[in-house]
Structures are given as C-alpha cells and as structure tokens.
Design a protein around this motif. Structure first.
Motif, PDB file in Angstrom:
ATOM      1  N   GLN A   1       1.037  -8.282  -2.840  1.00 32.51           N
ATOM      2  CA  GLN A   1       0.059  -8.358  -3.934  1.00 32.51           C
ATOM      3  C   GLN A   1      -0.833  -7.121  -3.989  1.00 32.51           C
ATOM      4  O   GLN A   1      -1.110  -6.603  -5.058  1.00 32.51           O
ATOM      5  CB  GLN A   1      -0.794  -9.627  -3.783  1.00 32.51           C
TER       6      GLN A   1
ATOM      7  N   SER B   1       1.053  -4.284  -5.518  1.00 37.60           N
ATOM      8  CA  SER B   1       1.229  -4.577  -6.937  1.00 37.60           C
ATOM      9  C   SER B   1      -0.053  -4.274  -7.712  1.00 37.60           C
ATOM     10  O   SER B   1      -0.019  -3.652  -8.773  1.00 37.60           O
ATOM     11  CB  SER B   1       1.617  -6.047  -7.107  1.00 37.60           C
ATOM     12  N   ASN B   2      -1.206  -4.695  -7.176  1.00 37.52           N
ATOM     13  CA  ASN B   2      -2.487  -4.442  -7.831  1.00 37.52           C
ATOM     14  C   ASN B   2      -2.761  -2.950  -7.939  1.00 37.52           C
ATOM     15  O   ASN B   2      -3.209  -2.468  -8.977  1.00 37.52           O
ATOM     16  CB  ASN B   2      -3.632  -5.108  -7.061  1.00 37.52           C
TER      17      ASN B   2
END
Length: 84
Positions: free
Chosen positions: A6, A9-10
């Motif tokens: 995550q 991805s961010n």
C-alpha cells in the motif's frame, strides 16, 4: 501477478499527481488560475469511478469498497456523472 504494498502504491500515485501538477502549472504559466482544487477533483472523480467500476467488472459493491465510498454514495456519483 506481483502484489504492490500500500505504501508503494500511495507513493506511486502521489508522484504521478505531483508530476501532472508541475506540468499543468508550467503549461498554464501566465494564465489566471483559480479554484484549482475544484478543477482537479472534478476532472479526476469521473474517470476514477469509471475505471474502478471497469476494474471490478461492474461489481458496485467491490468498487465502492476499493473507492472507500458507501454503495449509496457511489450510485449517487454514478448518476451525477451519468455513468452506467
């Protein structure tokens, strides 16, 4: 398929937005700009919803979960943007 964590991805999305905004400001240099927040949100929200629904093969429950919206809010936004 490899899974992306995550945080990575961010950061990827954040950098894409950063580069896009830099290009936008560079290309509009000298032109009056106002309400940039509303402009960006308005231009991003519709394709964000459309592509998420496509990614979920039309499953609104899954799309609302991915988007972090209730199904009711997703349906309201779909109606607002005329997304079927």
């Amino acid at each position: 398929k490899k899974k992306m964590d995550q945080d990575k991805s961010n950061k990827l999305l954040r950098e894409f937005v950063r580069q896009s905004m830099k290009e936008y400001f560079k290309k509009t240099d000298g032109f009056p700009i106002n309400n940039i927040y509303g402009l960006v949100v308005g231009e991003v929200e519709k394709p964000l919803i459309e592509e998420t629904i496509k990614y979920c093969k039309g499953n609104q429950s899954k799309a609302s979960e991915i988007l972090g919206l209730s199904r009711g809010t997703l349906r309201k936004k779909m109606k607002q943007y005329n997304i079927t």
